[in-house]
Design a protein around this motif. Structure first.
Motif, PDB file in Angstrom:
ATOM      1  N   ILE A 136       0.867  -1.185   0.000  1.00 29.65           N
ATOM      2  CA  ILE A 136       0.000   0.000   0.000  1.00 29.65           C
ATOM      3  C   ILE A 136       0.899   1.229   0.000  1.00 29.65           C
ATOM      4  CG2 ILE A 136      -1.851   1.213   1.199  1.00 29.65           C
ATOM      5  CD1 ILE A 136      -2.558  -1.447   2.572  1.00 29.65           C
ATOM      6  N   TRP A 137       0.690   2.114  -0.986  1.00 36.28           N
ATOM      7  CA  TRP A 137       1.583   3.246  -1.204  1.00 36.28           C
ATOM      8  C   TRP A 137       0.862   4.566  -0.946  1.00 36.28           C
ATOM      9  CZ3 TRP A 137       6.694   2.287  -2.589  1.00 36.28           C
ATOM     10  CH2 TRP A 137       6.985   0.940  -2.862  1.00 36.28           C
ATOM     11  N   GLY A 138       1.466   5.395  -0.104  1.00 40.16           N
ATOM     12  CA  GLY A 138       0.909   6.708   0.192  1.00 40.16           C
ATOM     13  C   GLY A 138       1.657   7.798  -0.543  1.00 40.16           C
ATOM     14  N   ASN A 139       2.459   8.574   0.188  1.00 31.67           N
ATOM     15  CA  ASN A 139       3.127   9.711  -0.444  1.00 31.67           C
ATOM     16  C   ASN A 139       4.321   9.298  -1.299  1.00 31.67           C
ATOM     17  OD1 ASN A 139       4.822   9.403   2.166  1.00 31.67           O
ATOM     18  ND2 ASN A 139       5.961  10.918   0.990  1.00 31.67           N
ATOM     19  N   THR A 140       4.855   8.085  -1.083  1.00 32.77           N
ATOM     20  CA  THR A 140       5.952   7.603  -1.926  1.00 32.77           C
ATOM     21  C   THR A 140       5.388   6.793  -3.091  1.00 32.77           C
ATOM     22  OG1 THR A 140       6.191   5.647  -0.513  1.00 32.77           O
ATOM     23  CG2 THR A 140       7.599   7.539  -0.027  1.00 32.77           C
ATOM     24  N   ILE A 141       6.225   6.510  -4.065  1.00 31.74           N
ATOM     25  CA  ILE A 141       5.760   5.824  -5.274  1.00 31.74           C
ATOM     26  C   ILE A 141       6.691   4.665  -5.624  1.00 31.74           C
ATOM     27  CG2 ILE A 141       4.560   7.824  -6.262  1.00 31.74           C
ATOM     28  CD1 ILE A 141       7.065   8.330  -7.977  1.00 31.74           C
ATOM     29  N   PRO A 142       6.150   3.595  -6.193  1.00 32.71           N
ATOM     30  CA  PRO A 142       7.002   2.484  -6.638  1.00 32.71           C
ATOM     31  C   PRO A 142       8.025   2.910  -7.685  1.00 32.71           C
ATOM     32  CG  PRO A 142       4.694   1.805  -6.544  1.00 32.71           C
ATOM     33  CD  PRO A 142       4.713   3.291  -6.347  1.00 32.71           C
ATOM     34  N   ASP A 143       7.728   3.992  -8.423  1.00 33.03           N
ATOM     35  CA  ASP A 143       8.649   4.461  -9.461  1.00 33.03           C
ATOM     36  C   ASP A 143      10.010   4.876  -8.907  1.00 33.03           C
ATOM     37  OD1 ASP A 143       6.782   4.008 -11.378  1.00 33.03           O
ATOM     38  OD2 ASP A 143       6.293   6.109 -11.761  1.00 33.03           O
ATOM     39  N   PHE A 144      10.106   5.102  -7.597  1.00 33.70           N
ATOM     40  CA  PHE A 144      11.411   5.374  -7.003  1.00 33.70           C
ATOM     41  C   PHE A 144      12.306   4.133  -7.049  1.00 33.70           C
ATOM     42  CE2 PHE A 144       9.618   8.981  -4.172  1.00 33.70           C
ATOM     43  CZ  PHE A 144       9.916   9.924  -5.143  1.00 33.70           C
ATOM     44  N   GLY A 145      11.728   2.983  -7.410  1.00 31.19           N
ATOM     45  CA  GLY A 145      12.523   1.786  -7.637  1.00 31.19           C
ATOM     46  C   GLY A 145      12.633   0.860  -6.452  1.00 31.19           C
ATOM     47  N   MET A 146      11.732   1.017  -5.459  1.00 29.65           N
ATOM     48  CA  MET A 146      11.848   0.216  -4.242  1.00 29.65           C
ATOM     49  C   MET A 146      10.593  -0.598  -3.970  1.00 29.65           C
ATOM     50  SD  MET A 146      14.015   2.805  -1.813  1.00 29.65           S
ATOM     51  CE  MET A 146      14.341   1.523  -0.588  1.00 29.65           C
TER      52      MET A 146
END
Length: 348
Positions: free
Chosen positions: A262-272
């Motif tokens: 579950i993603w809030g203010n961060t994004i999977p696109d940061f590579g993590m």
């Protein structure tokens, strides 16, 4: 040869460096691989069979440097790349390779929503740091090793948990990475499965609120009751893991568990995002996030509270969809690899 890997924090970041350790050892099987990290994270690396020696940063970086000088390293692989690791590399004076943190690209994404981020997981970027050493990705995913003394005997939990349970990680270091308590409650209210709530001592109160609101559900509050490696043992024995963007998410991926992140203010696109290598478990995992918000990502790390006050990145996520996916996936066989012999449990 003797290699030194530098990564001081945090839980997830250190777990994400484990393919570098393993692949480096495969390429140079006779080499010594040393790892330097903060004392607080020693347990993450302690039982890694590919690591020859661990060096701990405690009060003074100069004390650590003096210790490292005695080792006469051939190469330093800097996977943290900050002022302290720059100082270490300078003082050791040997050939080094430094991880590209993409700070400018992240700054563009956070402040202007201009996406110049590579479509490349951080694991592959860590491994690219070793390109000159001819180290390649074996695609076996992440590693996590714990000692036998940290194995949690699930038979000591209530009987309802003995045949399998859902691990639900409710905590995260920053509040804007945490799925709100009331949404956890609404999701769990429609799940008729045994659930273990996971997190640190700081999450115990929120877990208590969840249990108080759902007294008719089969929920065990493990928050703050177990060490990190004991929590990892609970993760290993779960059938699937629901988690915020936090360290246990990566530990779950190391144990080849289906992860619902579950993603809030961060994004999977940061590579993590959860990383599995070529494991088919990746097909069973899911990401839940609110797309197309003009304020997201608002930070590469997180905040104590939403800067805009509305917290739409989390509040707009459909908790019913999470609940439905959890229920439909629960009966899929556990795809984690079996325990190693001797006193180790391996995530790869």
């Amino acid at each position: 040869m003797k290699f030194l890997i530098l990564r001081f924090s945090s839980i997830g970041d250190i777990v994400l460096t484990t393919p570098v350790v393993r692949c480096l050892k495969k390429k140079y099987p006779d080499a010594e691989i040393h790892y330097a990290t903060k004392k607080a994270f020693h347990s993450i690396i302690r039982y890694n069979p590919y690591v020859s020696k661990i060096h701990l940063l405690e009060d003074s970086v100069f004390t650590l440097i003096n210790e490292l000088k005695q080792q006469k390293f051939d190469y330093v692989i800097d996977l943290h790349h900050n002022q302290r690791t720059w100082l270490i590399k300078t003082m050791l004076g040997v050939k080094s390779f430094s991880f590209n943190k993409l700070n400018f690209e992240k700054w563009l994404m956070v402040n202007f929503k201009v996406n110049r981020l590579p479509v490349k997981h951080i694991v592959d970027r860590y491994l690219a740091t070793c390109k000159e050493l001819d180290v390649t990705n074996d695609e076996e995913g992440l590693d996590y090793f714990i000692g036998k003394e940290d194995e949690v005997d699930v038979s000591l939990l209530p009987a309802a948990f003995h045949k399998g349970y859902v691990g639900w990680v409710i905590g995260a270091k920053q509040n804007t990475k945490q799925f709100p308590v009331e949404k956890n409650i609404r999701a769990l209210s429609t799940i008729d499965l045994p659930v273990v709530l996971m997190g640190g001592k700081e999450d115990a109160s929120n877990a208590g609120s969840v249990i108080a609101a759902l007294s008719d559900k089969i929920i065990f509050n493990a928050c703050g009751k177990y060490s990190l490696n004991q929590s990892a043992s609970l993760v290993k024995q779960a059938k699937l893991i629901i988690t915020n963007d936090t360290g246990l998410m990566h530990i779950a991926a190391a144990f080849k568990k289906p992860v619902f992140s579950i993603w809030g203010n961060t994004i999977p696109d940061f590579g993590m995002s959860p990383y599995y290598g070529n494991s088919p478990v990746a097909d069973s995992s899911r990401k839940f996030e609110t797309l197309h918000l003009d304020c997201r990502p608002c930070s590469k790390l997180g905040y104590d509270k939403c800067p805009k006050g509305h917290f739409k990145c989390m509040n707009l996520i459909n908790e019913s969809e999470i609940a439905n996916q959890v229920t439909s996936t629960f009966n899929v066989a556990d795809k984690g690899r079996p325990s190693q012999s001797s006193n180790l449990i391996s995530g790869a």
